[in-house]
Design a protein around this motif. Structure first.
Motif, PDB file in Angstrom:
ATOM      1  N   LEU A 110       4.396  -7.533   1.680  1.00  0.00           N
ATOM      2  CA  LEU A 110       4.339  -7.107   3.075  1.00  0.00           C
ATOM      3  C   LEU A 110       2.897  -6.803   3.436  1.00  0.00           C
ATOM      4  CD1 LEU A 110       7.424  -4.732   3.289  1.00  0.00           C
ATOM      5  CD2 LEU A 110       7.253  -7.082   4.089  1.00  0.00           C
ATOM      6  N   GLY A 111       2.463  -7.288   4.574  1.00  0.00           N
ATOM      7  CA  GLY A 111       1.100  -7.051   5.000  1.00  0.00           C
ATOM      8  C   GLY A 111       0.120  -8.090   4.504  1.00  0.00           C
ATOM      9  N   GLU A 112       0.545  -8.952   3.569  1.00  0.00           N
ATOM     10  CA  GLU A 112      -0.335 -10.020   3.110  1.00  0.00           C
ATOM     11  C   GLU A 112      -0.597 -10.962   4.274  1.00  0.00           C
ATOM     12  OE1 GLU A 112      -0.557 -13.415  -0.430  1.00  0.00           O
ATOM     13  OE2 GLU A 112       1.077 -11.953  -0.381  1.00  0.00           O
ATOM     14  N   GLU A 160      -1.215  -1.962  -0.845  1.00  0.00           N
ATOM     15  CA  GLU A 160      -1.360  -3.027   0.143  1.00  0.00           C
ATOM     16  C   GLU A 160      -1.194  -2.505   1.569  1.00  0.00           C
ATOM     17  OE1 GLU A 160       0.298  -6.362  -2.992  1.00  0.00           O
ATOM     18  OE2 GLU A 160       1.643  -5.466  -1.512  1.00  0.00           O
ATOM     19  N   GLU A 161      -0.338  -1.539   1.729  1.00  0.00           N
ATOM     20  CA  GLU A 161      -0.066  -1.020   3.065  1.00  0.00           C
ATOM     21  C   GLU A 161      -1.148  -0.056   3.552  1.00  0.00           C
ATOM     22  OE1 GLU A 161       3.589   1.135   5.539  1.00  0.00           O
ATOM     23  OE2 GLU A 161       3.710   0.889   3.379  1.00  0.00           O
ATOM     24  N   GLN A 162      -1.721   0.733   2.640  1.00  0.00           N
ATOM     25  CA  GLN A 162      -2.609   1.807   3.073  1.00  0.00           C
ATOM     26  C   GLN A 162      -4.047   1.700   2.554  1.00  0.00           C
ATOM     27  OE1 GLN A 162      -0.917   5.802   3.096  1.00  0.00           O
ATOM     28  NE2 GLN A 162       1.112   4.968   2.647  1.00  0.00           N
ATOM     29  N   ALA A 216       2.797  -1.792  -3.492  1.00  0.00           N
ATOM     30  CA  ALA A 216       3.245  -1.804  -2.099  1.00  0.00           C
ATOM     31  C   ALA A 216       2.449  -0.793  -1.268  1.00  0.00           C
ATOM     32  CB  ALA A 216       4.734  -1.498  -2.026  1.00  0.00           C
ATOM     33  N   MET A 217       2.261   0.403  -1.814  1.00  0.00           N
ATOM     34  CA  MET A 217       1.522   1.433  -1.089  1.00  0.00           C
ATOM     35  C   MET A 217       0.046   1.063  -0.968  1.00  0.00           C
ATOM     36  SD  MET A 217       1.511   5.530  -1.861  1.00  0.00           S
ATOM     37  CE  MET A 217       0.726   6.674  -0.715  1.00  0.00           C
ATOM     38  N   TYR A 245      -4.424  -9.363  -3.060  1.00  0.00           N
ATOM     39  CA  TYR A 245      -3.059  -9.846  -2.932  1.00  0.00           C
ATOM     40  C   TYR A 245      -2.753 -10.894  -4.006  1.00  0.00           C
ATOM     41  CZ  TYR A 245      -2.715  -7.664   1.716  1.00  0.00           C
ATOM     42  OH  TYR A 245      -2.678  -6.769   2.765  1.00  0.00           O
ATOM     43  N   SER A 299       3.942  -7.041   8.497  1.00  0.00           N
ATOM     44  CA  SER A 299       3.700  -5.694   8.001  1.00  0.00           C
ATOM     45  C   SER A 299       5.000  -4.898   8.074  1.00  0.00           C
ATOM     46  CB  SER A 299       2.639  -4.994   8.861  1.00  0.00           C
ATOM     47  OG  SER A 299       3.153  -4.760  10.160  1.00  0.00           O
ATOM     48  N   ARG A 300       5.037  -3.725   7.455  1.00  0.00           N
ATOM     49  CA  ARG A 300       6.236  -2.895   7.513  1.00  0.00           C
ATOM     50  C   ARG A 300       6.553  -2.511   8.961  1.00  0.00           C
ATOM     51  NH1 ARG A 300       7.873  -1.254   2.489  1.00  0.00           N
ATOM     52  NH2 ARG A 300       6.363  -1.570   0.827  1.00  0.00           N
TER      53      ARG A 300
END
Length: 232
Positions: free
Chosen positions: A221-223, A130-132, A127-128, A8, A228-229
C-alpha cells in the motif's frame, strides 16, 4: 530529494522470501539433512540481508529524520525503533534454532513457528514504514544521503553474494527503479548485473523453492502505482 522507490523493491523481496520460508521449513522431512542444509543456508542468508538493511536505517535514516522531522518524526520514530528491537529478538530466536535443524533436520516445527513470528513483526513494521517513514524521507532526506543508506548495505553484504542479493530484489523490481539503482553502481556492475543477477536468483530459487519463479508478493500500500490506505 530522496527517491525511496528502491525501499519498496527491498521490502517486496523481504516479504516474498520470509513469507515463503515457514512453509519451506515445514516441507522438510525429519532427518533430511541435505534439504535442511539448503533451506537453512537460505534462511541464514536472508536473515543477514535483513540485519544489514535495518542496521543502515538505525545508523543513517533514523538520526536524519530525528534531526529534521520535528513532531512528524517524533510521532513515529520511537515505534520504528521498538519494532526493530522486536524484529531483532525474533530473528535471534530463528538463528538460535537454525544450526541444529540445519544439521539434523529435526524439530523443524519450532523453527517454522519462530519464522512465523518473525514474519508477523516484519509485515507490521514494513507496512508502517511505507505509510509513515518513506513520505518523511522524501521530504527531509537528500538523494545523496539516501544513497549512503544503500551503500551501507552493499558494503556490509559479502561481495560474493551481492549479485544474488540484487537478483532477489530484481525479481519483483520495477524496471525503472532497477535502472536507477544500477545507474549509481560502478560500470562493471552496470554491465554485468542485469544479465547475471536474474540468472543467479533463478538458479537459487529453483534449489530453495523448487521453482525458478517462486510466488510473487503483493504490492505494498502506498507503493507508486498502488493505492494508499487513505484511498481504500
Amino acid at each position: 530529494m530522496a527517491d525511496v522507490r528502491d525501499m519498496y523493491m527491498a521490502h517486496r523481496m523481504i516479504r516474498r522470501e520470509f513469507g515463503l520460508l515457514p512453509q519451506r521449513v515445514r516441507e522438510v522431512e525429519p532427518n533430511d539433512t541435505r534439504r535442511s542444509e539448503v533451506v537453512g543456508a537460505h534462511t541464514e542468508l536472508v536473515c543477514g540481508f535483513l540485519h544489514f538493511h535495518h542496521e543502515g536505517e538505525d545508523l543513517i535514516l533514523w538520526p536524519l529524520l530525528q534531526g529534521r522531522g520535528g513532531e512528524e518524526a517524533e510521532a513515529v520514530l520511537p515505534r520504528m525503533e521498538e519494532q526493530h528491537h522486536a524484529i531483532e529478538a525474533a530473528g535471534n530466536e530463528v538463528l538460535r534454532l537454525l544450526p541444529e535443524w540445519r544439521s539434523t533436520g529435526r524439530s523443524g516445527h519450532e523453527l517454522a513457528e519462530a519464522l512465523d513470528r518473525l514474519l508477523a513483526v516484519l509485515l507490521e513494521h514494513m507496512a508502517m514504514e511505507e505509510e509513515q517513514i518513506l513520505p518523511l524521507a522524501e521530504k527531509y532526506v537528500t538523494a545523496a544521503e539516501w544513497k549512503q543508506l544503500g551503500e551501507h548495505s552493499m558494503k556490509e553484504v559479502p561481495k560474493k553474494v551481492l549479485p544474488l542479493a540484487f537478483g532477489m530484489a530484481m525479481y519483483e523490481g520495477n524496471p525503472e527503479v532497477i535502472k536507477a539503482v544500477l545507474a549509481e553502481a560502478p560500470l562493471p556492475a552496470r554491465l554485468i548485473l542485469p544479465f547475471l543477477a536474474p540468472r543467479l536468483y533463478a538458479k537459487h530459487a529453483k534449489r530453495v523453492h523448487g521453482t525458478a519463479t517462486p510466488p510473487r508478493g503483493t504490492a505494498a500500500l502506498g507503493e507508486p502505482g498502488q493505492p494508499s490506505r487513505a484511498e481504500m
